[in-house]
Design a protein around this motif. Structure first.
Motif, PDB file in Angstrom:
ATOM      1  N   PHE A 325      41.416  59.541  39.099  1.00 38.50           N
ATOM      2  CA  PHE A 325      42.771  58.787  39.509  1.00 38.50           C
ATOM      3  C   PHE A 325      42.916  57.443  38.657  1.00 38.50           C
ATOM      4  N   ARG A 326      43.499  57.516  37.693  1.00 38.92           N
ATOM      5  CA  ARG A 326      43.833  56.249  36.975  1.00 38.92           C
ATOM      6  C   ARG A 326      44.657  54.953  37.085  1.00 38.92           C
ATOM      7  N   PHE A 327      44.065  54.354  38.387  1.00 37.97           N
ATOM      8  CA  PHE A 327      44.611  53.413  39.091  1.00 37.97           C
ATOM      9  C   PHE A 327      43.625  52.318  39.358  1.00 37.97           C
ATOM     10  N   SER A 328      43.490  51.377  38.572  1.00 36.45           N
ATOM     11  CA  SER A 328      42.086  50.547  38.703  1.00 36.45           C
ATOM     12  C   SER A 328      42.371  49.674  39.894  1.00 36.45           C
ATOM     13  N   THR A 329      43.576  49.400  40.655  1.00 40.45           N
ATOM     14  CA  THR A 329      43.640  48.705  41.944  1.00 40.45           C
ATOM     15  C   THR A 329      42.767  49.354  42.974  1.00 40.45           C
ATOM     16  N   TYR A 330      42.795  50.664  42.986  1.00 40.54           N
ATOM     17  CA  TYR A 330      41.953  51.402  43.893  1.00 40.54           C
ATOM     18  C   TYR A 330      40.620  50.987  43.977  1.00 40.54           C
ATOM     19  N   MET A 332      39.301  47.933  42.717  1.00 46.51           N
ATOM     20  CA  MET A 332      39.416  46.640  43.156  1.00 46.51           C
ATOM     21  C   MET A 332      39.554  46.644  44.715  1.00 46.51           C
ATOM     22  N   VAL A 333      40.420  47.291  45.461  1.00 48.65           N
ATOM     23  CA  VAL A 333      40.627  47.309  47.014  1.00 48.65           C
ATOM     24  C   VAL A 333      39.117  47.740  47.463  1.00 48.65           C
ATOM     25  N   GLN A 334      38.551  48.971  46.842  1.00 49.67           N
ATOM     26  CA  GLN A 334      37.291  49.492  47.370  1.00 49.67           C
ATOM     27  C   GLN A 334      35.982  48.641  47.318  1.00 49.67           C
ATOM     28  N   SER A 335      36.319  47.515  46.153  1.00 48.49           N
ATOM     29  CA  SER A 335      35.361  46.550  46.161  1.00 48.49           C
ATOM     30  C   SER A 335      35.694  45.390  47.215  1.00 48.49           C
ATOM     31  N   LYS A 336      36.759  45.088  47.670  1.00 46.51           N
ATOM     32  CA  LYS A 336      37.028  44.166  48.618  1.00 46.51           C
ATOM     33  C   LYS A 336      36.634  44.764  49.938  1.00 46.51           C
ATOM     34  N   SER A 350      31.901  49.202  42.464  1.00 44.23           N
ATOM     35  CA  SER A 350      33.588  49.334  42.329  1.00 44.23           C
ATOM     36  C   SER A 350      34.080  48.292  41.262  1.00 44.23           C
ATOM     37  N   ASN A 351      33.632  47.095  41.521  1.00 42.30           N
ATOM     38  CA  ASN A 351      34.486  46.119  40.649  1.00 42.30           C
ATOM     39  C   ASN A 351      34.026  46.094  39.015  1.00 42.30           C
ATOM     40  N   GLU A 352      32.852  46.728  38.655  1.00 36.87           N
ATOM     41  CA  GLU A 352      32.453  47.251  37.479  1.00 36.87           C
ATOM     42  C   GLU A 352      33.652  48.332  36.893  1.00 36.87           C
ATOM     43  N   ILE A 353      33.556  49.028  37.690  1.00 43.41           N
ATOM     44  CA  ILE A 353      34.603  50.386  37.579  1.00 43.41           C
ATOM     45  C   ILE A 353      35.985  49.916  37.236  1.00 43.41           C
ATOM     46  N   HIS A 354      36.320  49.027  38.049  1.00 34.46           N
ATOM     47  CA  HIS A 354      37.827  48.128  37.996  1.00 34.46           C
ATOM     48  C   HIS A 354      37.980  47.696  36.781  1.00 34.46           C
ATOM     49  N   LEU A 355      36.842  46.882  36.352  1.00 42.81           N
ATOM     50  CA  LEU A 355      37.007  46.096  35.265  1.00 42.81           C
ATOM     51  C   LEU A 355      36.971  46.768  33.764  1.00 42.81           C
ATOM     52  N   ASP A 359      40.123  47.185  30.980  1.00 41.57           N
ATOM     53  CA  ASP A 359      39.549  46.923  29.778  1.00 41.57           C
ATOM     54  C   ASP A 359      40.615  47.341  28.632  1.00 41.57           C
ATOM     55  N   SER A 360      41.309  46.634  27.892  1.00 41.50           N
ATOM     56  CA  SER A 360      42.220  46.759  27.221  1.00 41.50           C
ATOM     57  C   SER A 360      42.110  47.109  25.641  1.00 41.50           C
TER      58      SER A 360
END
Length: 711
Positions: A325-330, A332-336, A350-355, A359-360
């Protein structure tokens, strides 16, 4: 075990059935496309071909695809070769041959562009850009997209110019080059404004809606929330106008991200709930999952952790694997949520996966590639502009030279004009001195005019007499022409009846030969009778062809139900009497009926049989043979007549149907047989083809229409 075998057998039969159906569809489409020149119809036909080819096995699919491209090249119709190459590229992509995918695409583009037709070139670049985008070859997609946009603008085709800029807008957004994405999107909207709104097609309104939405997404990323909301609102209006509920919900879901940034959580939740409900109804589960994640993030901001967990857990019911699921917000929300539960290690993971997902680096590389394409294209345009300026400067210098020449010419003309004035003054003085002479001459002219009037009256009387004589002459010519036509008709009737009457004594001579075989015992006498019979037979055939030629000229428009198999088998019996040791084999339906003219059919096949027998091989041990095969389609009856005779020289194939043409010295006829065949086939609105190999044999294919024609 038997059930398994039966199932496999049914599966094989089903696959074969699908393949056979696909080949029938492909064959019918192949018959159609060479005559189609409209781009839209060609696009539809080749799209259907692409679908049917994908259902075949690899080898069979490529054989058909290559055959289609060859036919496309021969047809010389616009776009056909490009669409055929595009189908080969699609097949290569399906069978995971990426090198050939690119090769076929570039070959199709190069072939289509070389004709320098600006309209064809613009559409080819646009279609290429769309397919390169599908293949994720973004630099190639952008390069062709920019060329297409400029070409359509030059042609004032603003709908496709708008579509090209819209495609570029999406390309830039996909690599996070948001500024360029907004610029291309606004260019797309500016182009479409130049087209009256009531003339826009559905696809153009859909493109406008998608462009507004993409500008909204890019503006949101640039933190330009006012511009983002403006374009989301326009996108929603268009979605409602074209009655696309999914896009209404999608735009509301995208706009919710802006409301979240502006802390307007109630508006955000309203849009996200609509997005979630509609996406799930439309079975767009990934879109519904995104809405759930964003609603969970809103409830976290509102400190409603129970609702946040509820919506976040719903994601797992909508998608199979969160890692796909290529949605980084997922993440970030899981981390919170994990941090709120005290699971600090899980929150960190979870935050590391989000980062990693945001990564651009990869996006920056693609953005640099696209920027390089854009820069190169702009440099080329600047170079063209510089060359244009140089040409204008040269033109300006030429104008200066021309002006200098004009000034010098003006001075010369002024000098000449002054000279003319001086000459004119002298002329006026002389004219005054000659006035008396002119008056005297005027009187003389008036006297002459009176004489001319008398002569004119006499001339008019002569003209009237000539007109009367001319009318009498035309009447005489008309009478003579009528007499000549009547004489020609009588001569034609005389020749027909004479040929018919002359065949009777010839039949008597042939009968005498048969009697001589019984009565005459001397070998020399028998030879003489045989030679007389051969000569009589040749003359009989010549007279028969003259009768056929007369019948073809006088044939009435008459159609009847014909049993073709009976007619051909009857002619086979007669033909076997023309040649010694000739085997004639009939293949096909024994009761094939269709509406046609039986006499014309008789002329066609009698002469074809006679031609095959006359030109059989007379040396060697090979038995002379003729194969007759009859096939039919919904609209045509096709008769194939194949012999193993001496064949026809390739240089003569385009002349054999000419009147009195003889392609070989051994010909015993008068060169009318195949001429009569061609003439009879044309009267039936049919077609005849010939294939021949010298010293091997000849094949005639006669195609006859099955419906009634007035010829």
């Amino acid at each position: 075990m038997s059930r398994l075998f039966t199932g496999c057998l049914l599966l094989i039969l089903s696959v074969n059935s699908y393949a056979q159906h696909s080949m029938k569809v492909i064959d019918s489409l192949v018959q159609i496309f060479p005559s189609v020149t409209e781009r839209e119809r060609q696009e539809v036909i080749f799209s259907e071909l692409s679908h049917e080819l994908s259902l075949l096995e690899k080898k069979q699919a490529f054989e058909w695809a290559y055959k289609i491209r060859t036919l496309a090249e021969k047809s010389k119709t616009p776009y056909a070769y490009f669409f055929a190459s595009l189908n080969l590229a699609k097949l290569s992509h399906i069978f995971q041959d990426q090198d050939n995918t690119l090769r076929f695409m570039l070959t199709g583009i190069a072939y289509s562009v070389k004709n320098e037709d600006r309209v064809v070139t613009s559409y080819v670049y646009y279609y290429s850009a769309e397919y390169f985008r599908y293949l994720n070859m973004l630099p190639l997609a952008l390069e062709h997209c920019l060329i297409a946009a400029d070409a359509f603008t030059e042609l004032s085709n603003y709908t496709y110019a708008s579509r090209s800029h819209s495609l570029a807008c999406n390309l830039y957004h996909s690599v996070r080059n948001y500024n360029q994405s907004v610029d291309e999107g606004l260019a797309s909207l500016e182009d479409i404004k130049k087209v009256p709104y009531n003339e826009l097609a559905f696809v153009d309104k859909f493109t406008m809606m998608s462009t507004h939405n993409t500008i909204g997404l890019s503006s949101y990323k640039l933190k330009n929330f006012e511009q983002s909301l403006l374009h989301y609102n326009e996108a929603e209006k268009l979605a409602k106008e074209i009655k696309n509920d999914f896009w209404v919900a999608l735009v509301n879901g995208n706009r919710a991200s802006v409301y979240i940034e502006l802390k307007e959580f109630e508006k955000a939740l309203e849009g996200l709930k609509l997005d979630f409900t509609t996406s799930r109804k439309q079975k767009e589960y990934e879109s519904a999952a995104r809405a759930c994640v964003l609603m969970a993030s809103v409830f976290i901001e509102l400190n409603k952790m129970k609702e946040a967990n509820l919506y976040f857990d719903s994601v797992l019911y909508l998608i199979n694997d969160p890692h796909t699921f290529r949605f980084s917000t997922y993440w970030m929300v899981q981390s919170k949520l994990r941090r709120a539960k005290g699971d600090l290690l899980g929150a960190l993971e979870s935050n590391e996966i989000h980062l990693r997902m945001i990564d651009s680096i990869n996006y920056q590389k693609e953005a640099l590639d696209l920027a390089s394409v854009k820069t190169s294209y702009e440099l080329q345009k600047k170079q063209v502009e510089i060359e244009g300026f140089a040409a204008k400067e040269q033109q300006h210098q030429d104008q200066i030279k021309l002006q200098s020449i004009i000034i010098l010419s003006s001075i010369i003309i002024l000098i000449l004009l002054l000279s003319l004035i001086f000459i004119y003054i002298r002329y006026v003085n002389r004219l005054k001195s000659n006035n008396s002479i002119i008056k005297q001459q005027r009187d003389e002219i008036e006297n002459k005019n009176e004489e001319l009037q008398v002569q004119s009256k006499n001339l008019k009387e002569i003209n009237d007499l000539m007109l009367t004589l001319n009318n009498q002459l035309e009447l005489k010519v008309s009478e003579r022409t009528h007499e000549l036509e009547k004489t020609m008709e009588e001569l034609d009737t005389f020749l027909y009846r004479s040929s018919h009457d002359m065949r009777r004594p010839l039949s008597t001579l042939l009968g005498l030969e048969n009697i001589a075989k019984i009565e005459v015992k001397e070998e020399n006498g028998l030879k003489l009778f045989h030679m007389v019979a051969e000569t009589a037979l040749q003359m009989d055939r010549m007279l028969l062809k003259m009768q056929m030629a007369h019948e073809l000229d006088q044939m009435e428009d008459k159609t009847e139900l014909v049993t073709l198999s009976f007619l051909i088998r009857d002619l086979i019996k007669r033909a076997q009497q023309l040649g010694t040791n000739t085997s004639i084999v009939y293949e096909g339906s024994h009761h094939l009926e269709f509406f046609s003219n039986s006499r014309l059919l008789h002329i066609i096949f009698y002469n074809l049989f006679e031609n095959a027998i006359n030109f059989r091989k007379t040396d060697g041990n090979e038995l002379a043979s003729i194969k007759v095969k009859v096939d039919q389609t919904d609209d045509w009856v096709v008769v194939t007549l194949e012999d193993n005779g001496i064949g026809i020289d390739a240089d003569y194939l385009n002349k054999i149907f000419d009147q009195y043409f003889k392609g070989t010295q051994i010909s015993k006829g008068n060169g009318l047989g195949l001429y009569l065949v061609k003439k009879a086939v044309n009267k039936l609105r049919g077609k005849i083809e010939v294939k021949s190999i010298l010293n091997t044999g000849t094949i005639f294919l006669v195609s006859l229409p099955k419906r009634h024609f007035h010829y």
